[in-house]
Each structure stands twice: as structure tokens, then as C-alpha cells.
Scaffold this motif. Structure first.
Motif, PDB file in Angstrom:
ATOM      1  N   ARG A  49       0.952  -1.176  -0.051  1.00 46.89           N
ATOM      2  CA  ARG A  49       0.100   0.001  -0.054  1.00 46.89           C
ATOM      3  C   ARG A  49       0.639   1.453   0.068  1.00 46.89           C
ATOM      4  N   GLN A  50       2.101   1.360   0.803  1.00 46.56           N
ATOM      5  CA  GLN A  50       2.706   2.538   0.938  1.00 46.56           C
ATOM      6  C   GLN A  50       3.504   2.904  -0.454  1.00 46.56           C
ATOM      7  N   ALA A  51       3.999   1.591  -1.096  1.00 43.86           N
ATOM      8  CA  ALA A  51       4.475   1.849  -2.520  1.00 43.86           C
ATOM      9  C   ALA A  51       3.448   2.329  -3.572  1.00 43.86           C
ATOM     10  N   GLU A  52       2.296   1.991  -3.582  1.00 47.71           N
ATOM     11  CA  GLU A  52       1.137   2.107  -4.468  1.00 47.71           C
ATOM     12  C   GLU A  52       0.815   3.409  -4.195  1.00 47.71           C
ATOM     13  N   ALA A  53       0.829   4.056  -3.012  1.00 46.28           N
ATOM     14  CA  ALA A  53       0.393   5.452  -2.565  1.00 46.28           C
ATOM     15  C   ALA A  53       1.441   6.357  -3.209  1.00 46.28           C
ATOM     16  N   GLU A  54       2.579   5.782  -3.000  1.00 39.31           N
ATOM     17  CA  GLU A  54       3.956   6.806  -3.433  1.00 39.31           C
ATOM     18  C   GLU A  54       4.004   6.899  -4.929  1.00 39.31           C
ATOM     19  N   GLU A  55       3.808   6.006  -5.686  1.00 33.67           N
ATOM     20  CA  GLU A  55       3.896   5.976  -7.199  1.00 33.67           C
ATOM     21  C   GLU A  55       2.733   6.768  -7.705  1.00 33.67           C
ATOM     22  N   ARG A  56       1.581   6.585  -6.950  1.00 31.35           N
ATOM     23  CA  ARG A  56       0.350   7.598  -7.472  1.00 31.35           C
ATOM     24  C   ARG A  56       0.482   8.949  -7.445  1.00 31.35           C
ATOM     25  N   ALA A  57       0.984   9.310  -6.191  1.00 30.59           N
ATOM     26  CA  ALA A  57       1.302  10.556  -5.908  1.00 30.59           C
ATOM     27  C   ALA A  57       2.379  11.289  -6.743  1.00 30.59           C
ATOM     28  N   ALA A  58       3.666  10.584  -7.150  1.00 36.51           N
ATOM     29  CA  ALA A  58       4.420  10.804  -7.889  1.00 36.51           C
ATOM     30  C   ALA A  58       4.289  11.099  -9.261  1.00 36.51           C
ATOM     31  N   ARG A  59       3.193  10.371  -9.790  1.00 30.96           N
ATOM     32  CA  ARG A  59       2.975  10.460 -11.222  1.00 30.96           C
ATOM     33  C   ARG A  59       1.627  11.674 -11.387  1.00 30.96           C
ATOM     34  N   ALA A  60       0.960  12.206 -10.456  1.00 33.55           N
ATOM     35  CA  ALA A  60       0.066  13.186 -10.374  1.00 33.55           C
ATOM     36  C   ALA A  60       0.793  14.483  -9.946  1.00 33.55           C
ATOM     37  N   GLY A  61       1.848  14.392  -9.306  1.00 36.66           N
ATOM     38  CA  GLY A  61       2.220  15.727  -8.537  1.00 36.66           C
ATOM     39  C   GLY A  61       3.230  16.645  -9.360  1.00 36.66           C
ATOM     40  N   GLY A  62       4.198  17.263  -8.562  1.00 35.85           N
ATOM     41  CA  GLY A  62       5.125  18.085  -9.049  1.00 35.85           C
ATOM     42  C   GLY A  62       6.702  17.673  -8.922  1.00 35.85           C
ATOM     43  N   PRO A  63       7.549  18.529  -9.342  1.00 33.83           N
ATOM     44  CA  PRO A  63       9.026  17.832  -9.292  1.00 33.83           C
ATOM     45  C   PRO A  63       9.393  17.416  -7.945  1.00 33.83           C
ATOM     46  N   VAL A  64       8.802  18.050  -6.783  1.00 35.25           N
ATOM     47  CA  VAL A  64       9.184  17.357  -5.686  1.00 35.25           C
ATOM     48  C   VAL A  64       8.217  16.681  -4.970  1.00 35.25           C
ATOM     49  N   LEU A  65       8.354  15.384  -4.311  1.00 35.08           N
ATOM     50  CA  LEU A  65       7.344  14.700  -3.639  1.00 35.08           C
ATOM     51  C   LEU A  65       7.692  14.659  -2.272  1.00 35.08           C
ATOM     52  N   VAL A  66       6.887  14.793  -1.345  1.00 40.26           N
ATOM     53  CA  VAL A  66       6.876  14.807   0.242  1.00 40.26           C
ATOM     54  C   VAL A  66       6.348  13.468   0.701  1.00 40.26           C
ATOM     55  N   CYS A  67       6.969  12.855   1.320  1.00 43.94           N
ATOM     56  CA  CYS A  67       6.451  11.435   1.715  1.00 43.94           C
ATOM     57  C   CYS A  67       6.444  11.388   3.357  1.00 43.94           C
ATOM     58  N   ASP A  68       5.392  11.069   4.152  1.00 43.07           N
ATOM     59  CA  ASP A  68       5.731  10.706   5.653  1.00 43.07           C
ATOM     60  C   ASP A  68       5.612   9.450   5.882  1.00 43.07           C
ATOM     61  N   THR A  69       6.940   8.862   5.677  1.00 41.35           N
ATOM     62  CA  THR A  69       7.569   7.660   5.872  1.00 41.35           C
ATOM     63  C   THR A  69       7.771   6.879   4.353  1.00 41.35           C
ATOM     64  N   ASP A  70       8.484   5.736   4.457  1.00 45.28           N
ATOM     65  CA  ASP A  70       8.445   4.957   3.095  1.00 45.28           C
ATOM     66  C   ASP A  70       9.005   3.682   3.400  1.00 45.28           C
ATOM     67  N   LEU A  71       9.526   2.903   2.707  1.00 47.68           N
ATOM     68  CA  LEU A  71       9.744   1.513   3.067  1.00 47.68           C
ATOM     69  C   LEU A  71      10.673   1.373   3.901  1.00 47.68           C
ATOM     70  N   LEU A  72      11.843   2.167   3.857  1.00 52.76           N
ATOM     71  CA  LEU A  72      12.998   1.998   4.584  1.00 52.76           C
ATOM     72  C   LEU A  72      12.551   2.393   6.090  1.00 52.76           C
ATOM     73  N   ALA A  73      11.419   3.191   6.302  1.00 55.15           N
ATOM     74  CA  ALA A  73      11.261   3.278   7.642  1.00 55.15           C
ATOM     75  C   ALA A  73      10.415   2.131   8.038  1.00 55.15           C
ATOM     76  N   THR A  74       9.540   1.403   7.007  1.00 52.89           N
ATOM     77  CA  THR A  74       8.819   0.545   7.404  1.00 52.89           C
ATOM     78  C   THR A  74       9.802  -0.662   8.193  1.00 52.89           C
ATOM     79  N   ALA A  75      10.719  -0.696   7.271  1.00 55.64           N
ATOM     80  CA  ALA A  75      11.941  -1.732   7.902  1.00 55.64           C
ATOM     81  C   ALA A  75      12.116  -1.853   9.224  1.00 55.64           C
ATOM     82  N   VAL A  76      12.217  -0.586   9.727  1.00 57.55           N
ATOM     83  CA  VAL A  76      12.635  -0.165  11.171  1.00 57.55           C
ATOM     84  C   VAL A  76      11.375  -0.558  11.856  1.00 57.55           C
ATOM     85  N   TRP A  77      10.088  -0.107  11.460  1.00 53.13           N
ATOM     86  CA  TRP A  77       8.806  -0.250  12.147  1.00 53.13           C
ATOM     87  C   TRP A  77       8.571  -1.973  12.328  1.00 53.13           C
ATOM     88  N   GLU A  78       8.848  -2.478  11.086  1.00 54.21           N
ATOM     89  CA  GLU A  78       8.631  -4.116  11.380  1.00 54.21           C
ATOM     90  C   GLU A  78       9.823  -4.680  12.482  1.00 54.21           C
TER      91      GLU A  78
END
Length: 372
Positions: free
Chosen positions: A241-270
Motif C-alpha cells: 500500500r505504501q509503495a502504491e500510494a507513493e507511485e500514484r502521488a509521484a505521477r500526479a504531482g510536481g517535481p518534488v514529492l513529500v512522503c510521511d514515511t517509506d519502505l526504509l522506515a517500514t523496515a525499522v517499524w517491522e
């Protein structure tokens, strides 16, 4: 009836833009079959496979258009017959055995000579870029100025991603939202700046609601968030879900994308919830799109606020330390921020725009606003 049997379109497509697709579209409208040959040198910053994939996505609904790639490290010299022979040989290798070409579509003057070498009709259009005023050179020099000329997949590939992460109740969501607003306030193409929420928080709320629904049905006491059980299936869902949401936002957004966490953060939470990080999670981290900057929110001086979905006040120091270890070993550019909301935003913008002067983002270099 088509005018041509088989048209050829060649180029670097570095990156693909609206002018390139006009050329391919013109060929597809005039020929029964079209072969697009993407020719990339090893020294170029956008991988050949990405360029091929981006063009294929646009033309996946047109079965007569075939897109292939070839590595071309031969220098360009239109006056050297041997160099011409080398380039043309690579183009012929990209064709299927026995295929012939009866039209060459190009937006460059060399299209006439290229067509002659294939004994094909030269179709040379928009050399002066009057129809589509854009070129690959211009896009590479300033992607932001030509953002509208790029397809969603290319935008996602070029977008510079800023990832905010940190322990519970350290202001990651607040900072990421503030940062997205500050970038949008710059106007122009930055008004499209996207923001990606943390799916793990959404899943936590869902799991808690489900657990309470089951408890209510059974007449049991209402569970709290610290009683939820987490396993590898949960984190597989978070990865997806996190990867899907990031890809959708990157396709629809501007030259910079801001993410509240990602898969590297997910690795630590796991690791925090399951005691270890699954190899599949680290594999997913390795395949993430390029990160421009990681931002770690310090827990120091930040009061813990329990909003009903948090249970890790006692682990904040450990998590901050673990994030530092993982970021330090990642090879990624990262900073740690402290202070007020305004000070944090200013620190991120300063670091971000100092770094956006390399490779494909020269046009992003500008002084950050005094009051974001």
C-alpha cells in the motif's frame, strides 16, 4: 489504408517528452507498423530500461507500435561515414530478422540521411519545434519548466522524493505536511507538490476498529492499541500500500514529492513490532525510486502525545537511534531536524535546494523563502 508498411523512429528519448510522442503518433497514423528504437549511452543518467518502459506505457494500447532499446556508446559525428555505419548497424540489430523499413520519421535534419541509408521515405517534421516547443536538452536543463510536457511515468521517474521519518510522536506528519505546503506556496509547477500519508497509521486504525468490533460481538473488554498483534502479513500489506500510494502521488504531482514515511522506515517499524525485518522488506527498499533527502525528526524536546494509536513512548530513544543507524548505513543523503515547526521546515528547504543542483535538476536551484 496506411501510406507505409513499416516506419522507424529512433532517438535517445532522454527523457521522453511530448515532442517525441508527437513523432511516434505521426508514424503510427501513417504506417501499419512502427518500431521505436531507444538508443542510450552508458554515461547518461536515465537508464535505458526506464526510457523504454516509459514509452511502452504510453503506447501499450497500440499493438502496431513496438518499442525496443539498444545501448549506443558510439560518438555522434554526422560528417563521419564510419560513425554513421556504426549507429545504423545498431538500429538494424534492434529490428526483427528480415524486417525492412519504408519510412523514417524524425524531427532532426539527420532524418534525411538516415532514411537514405534505409532506402526509405524521409518524413521530417517539426524541426523548428513550432508544434511542440520542447527538446530533450531543454527538459534535462530544467525539468520543472517542462513538467507539463512529460507523461505521468516520466514525472514519477524524475520527481525528487523527500522522506520524513522518526519515532512516534516526533512530528513527522506535521513536518511533512508543513513542508508540502511550503513548496506549494512557491507557485508554478511546485503548486502541484504531492504528499503521501503513512499507510501504517491507517492500518493501525483499521486493525483496532476490527479488534473492537470482534470484542463487542463477543462481549469482551475493548482492546487498546498496545494489545494489537502484528506479523509479516501486516507488513507485506504496508509495503504494498505504501509503495502504491507513493507511485500514484509521484505521477500526479510536481517535481518534488513529500512522503510521511517509506519502505526504509517500514523496515525499522517491522523490526520494532516483529523483532526482525523480513528479507522481502529489505528487497523492496532496494528497488525504491531514488530518494533526494531523508529527514529524521528528533524526539529530543518533543513531548509524547498519545492520540489513541500510539504505544511506544518508552521506545522513542531506541527508535531514533535505530533510524540513525539505518540511514547512516544506507548511503542516502539525510539530515536530522530539531526545534520549532518553522525551524524544521527551514532546515529541510535549505538542505533540499542546496542538493537540487546536480544531474537533471539545475532548474530547481533557487533560494528558499525566508518565511515558508
Amino acid at each position: 489504408m496506411s501510406l507505409f508498411q513499416h516506419a522507424l523512429v529512433i532517438g535517445k528519448f532522454y527523457p521522453p517528452h511530448a515532442g517525441h510522442h508527437f513523432l511516434i503518433r505521426s508514424a503510427a497514423d501513417a504506417a501499419e507498423r512502427v518500431t521505436v528504437v531507444v538508443m542510450a549511452a552508458d554515461s547518461e543518467t536515465i537508464p535505458l530500461d526506464d526510457r523504454v518502459r516509459w514509452i511502452r506505457e504510453v503506447w501499450r494500447g497500440d499493438s502496431q507500435v513496438r518499442v525496443v532499446g539498444t545501448v549506443d556508446n558510439i560518438p555522434v559525428d554526422y560528417q563521419d561515414p564510419e560513425i554513421w555505419d556504426g549507429h545504423v548497424a545498431l538500429m538494424r540489430e534492434a529490428l526483427r530478422p528480415g524486417e525492412s523499413i519504408d519510412a523514417v520519421f524524425s524531427s532532426e535534419e539527420y532524418g534525411y540521411e538516415l532514411a537514405r541509408r534505409f532506402d526509405a521515405a524521409p518524413v521530417v517534421l517539426d524541426v523548428d519545434r513550432a508544434t511542440f516547443p520542447v527538446s530533450g536538452t531543454e527538459v534535462r536543463a530544467d525539468p520543472a519548466a517542462h513538467w507539463a510536457d512529460l507523461e505521468p511515468a516520466v514525472r514519477a521517474g524524475l520527481a525528487r522524493r523527500v522522506i520524513v521519518l522518526g519515532a512516534e510522536s516526533t512530528g513527522t506528519t506535521t513536518l511533512s505536511l508543513d513542508l508540502a505546503r511550503a513548496l506549494r506556496a512557491r507557485g508554478g509547477v511546485h503548486a502541484l507538490t504531492g504528499w503521501v500519508a503513512e499507510y501504517g497509521r491507517e492500518l493501525t486504525a483499521s486493525k483496532l476498529a476490527v479488534a473492537r468490533g470482534v470484542a463487542a460481538t463477543a462481549g469482551d473488554p475493548m482492546p487498546t492499541v498496545d494489545q494489537l498483534e502484528w506479523d509479516g502479513r501486516d507488513f507485506a500489506l504496508v509495503r504494498k500500500r505504501q509503495a502504491e500510494a507513493e507511485e500514484r502521488a509521484a505521477r500526479a504531482g510536481g517535481p518534488v514529492l513529500v512522503c510521511d514515511t517509506d519502505l526504509l522506515a517500514t523496515a525499522v517499524w517491522e523490526e520494532r513490532y516483529c523483532g526482525r525485518t523480513a528479507p522481502e522488506t529489505w528487497a523492496a527498499v532496494a528497488t525504491q525510486a531514488r530518494r533526494e533527502l531523508y529527514v529524521l525528526t528528533s524526539h529530543e524536546g518533543v513531548a509524547f502525545e498519545d492520540d489513541g494509536l500510539r504505544d511506544g513512548e518508552h521506545l522513542r530513544e531506541w527508535m531514533s537511534g535505530r533510524f540513525r543507524e539505518v540511514l547512516g548505513a544506507s548511503g542516502q543523503r539525510w539530515i536530522e531536524v530539531r526545534g520549532s515547526r518553522e525551524e524544521r521546515v527551514e532546515a529541510v528547504l535549505r538542505a533540499l535546494f542546496q542538493g537540487l543542483g546536480e544531474e537533471l535538476l539545475q532548474g530547481f536551484v533557487e533560494a528558499p523563502p525566508t518565511n515558508p
